[in-house]
Design a protein around this motif. Structure first.
Motif, PDB file in Angstrom:
ATOM      1  N   GLN A 131      -7.783   6.038  -0.896  1.00  0.00           N
ATOM      2  CA  GLN A 131      -7.276   7.140  -0.072  1.00  0.00           C
ATOM      3  C   GLN A 131      -5.798   7.412  -0.364  1.00  0.00           C
ATOM      4  O   GLN A 131      -5.379   8.564  -0.459  1.00  0.00           O
ATOM      5  N   GLN A 132      -5.021   6.351  -0.502  1.00  0.00           N
ATOM      6  CA  GLN A 132      -3.600   6.520  -0.814  1.00  0.00           C
ATOM      7  C   GLN A 132      -3.413   7.137  -2.199  1.00  0.00           C
ATOM      8  O   GLN A 132      -2.554   8.003  -2.409  1.00  0.00           O
ATOM      9  N   HIS A 142     -11.282  -2.350   0.478  1.00  0.00           N
ATOM     10  CA  HIS A 142     -11.878  -1.211   1.166  1.00  0.00           C
ATOM     11  C   HIS A 142     -11.220   0.037   0.621  1.00  0.00           C
ATOM     12  O   HIS A 142     -10.407  -0.042  -0.315  1.00  0.00           O
ATOM     13  N   ASP A 143     -11.523   1.191   1.190  1.00  0.00           N
ATOM     14  CA  ASP A 143     -11.119   2.437   0.549  1.00  0.00           C
ATOM     15  C   ASP A 143      -9.699   2.899   0.901  1.00  0.00           C
ATOM     16  O   ASP A 143      -9.312   4.009   0.542  1.00  0.00           O
ATOM     17  N   SER A 144      -8.896   2.065   1.568  1.00  0.00           N
ATOM     18  CA  SER A 144      -7.542   2.499   1.917  1.00  0.00           C
ATOM     19  C   SER A 144      -6.689   2.741   0.674  1.00  0.00           C
ATOM     20  O   SER A 144      -5.849   3.649   0.645  1.00  0.00           O
ATOM     21  N   LEU A 155       0.825  -1.200   0.000  1.00  0.00           N
ATOM     22  CA  LEU A 155       0.000   0.000   0.000  1.00  0.00           C
ATOM     23  C   LEU A 155       0.866   1.259   0.000  1.00  0.00           C
ATOM     24  O   LEU A 155       0.597   2.215  -0.740  1.00  0.00           O
TER      25      LEU A 155
END
Length: 260
Positions: A129-130, A124-126, A107
């Motif tokens: 977001q990155q 998921h939205d990680s 990530l």
């Protein structure tokens, strides 16, 4: 987004997504390259980034071939150390035969990506977001880096011609085209330079001059092509570089005195 993937790649793309989704270490699958920028054709490869949680990156890279084999009818695969990218797995699937690049990234690695792709799947939205918090940066030609090396390269190829290592000289001329001439030509024509790829479309007027730098493994022809490479470089060299004047003068003198 899977509908953006051309039909010939859909089976493998679906397989990659399915393998990733079944393993909690994985966070997303992203497609890059011509598919992501909307310009695929029948000759395109499929470029996929498989994102995992950071603690698992080394483990995932080591298991890359197993991942690839689980995703579809894998014929052969090897890692990308030869291009300086051990996280890359270059794979051939088939039949029908298709080329797929699988790049395994943590990530945190996404903050140093070279392009923005299309997210085919994410846990998921990680990941999003990155991506939103960082920017892609495509490597750009460095005119000074080229100038500081060019005359050494010319002398090196000339020495190979003198020694009679003509296939080495032919390879050296190809490297000069890829590392110096074409990057200098396309520097202001595209924001995504990729060596000699697509030079025929990016700068068609320069193709005849580039063609003159191609040589047969013949002494006289290699010398001709090497001089053509020098002539072209001087024409397309960046305006704002600090020229290596003494090196240029010495190497040109060396070529002028080269035995016929």
């Amino acid at each position: 987004m899977i509908d953006r993937v051309p039909a010939q790649f859909r089976g493998v793309a679906d397989g990659v997504v399915a393998v990733a989704a079944a393993d909690p270490r994985f966070l997303a699958v992203i497609v890059n390259g011509s598919v992501a920028n909307g310009q695929p054709d029948e000759w395109s490869d499929l470029d996929l980034v498989v994102v995992c949680a950071d603690p698992y990156r080394s483990e995932v890279v080591a298991q890359g071939k197993d991942f690839a084999a689980a995703a579809g009818p894998l014929l052969v695969a090897f890692t990308g150390e030869h291009v300086g990218e051990p996280r890359l797995l270059i794979a051939l699937y088939g039949p029908p035969v298709i080329h797929v690049d699988l790049k395994f990234m943590g990530l945190g690695d996404l903050g140093e990506r070279v392009e923005d792709g299309l997210v085919l799947w994410q846990r998921h939205d990680s990941v999003q977001q990155q991506l939103d918090a960082t920017s892609a940066a495509w490597p750009q030609p460095d005119a000074q880096w080229i100038e500081d090396r060019f005359w050494v390269w010319i002398h090196y190829v000339a020495a190979k011609i003198g020694r009679g290592e003509l296939f080495e000289a032919v390879d050296g001329l190809g490297m000069i085209r890829s590392a110096a001439l074409v990057p200098s030509i396309v520097a202001r024509r595209t924001d995504r330079p990729t060596g000699v790829r697509r030079i025929e479309q990016l700068a068609p007027e320069m193709v005849p001059a580039l063609a003159r730098t191609v040589a047969m493994p013949d002494r006289a022809d290699c010398l001709r092509a090497l001089r053509a490479a020098v002539e072209l470089y001087v024409e397309v060299r960046g305006d704002d570089v600090v020229q290596q004047t003494e090196a240029e003068k010495a190497v040109l003198g060396y070529l002028d005195g080269f035995p016929a």
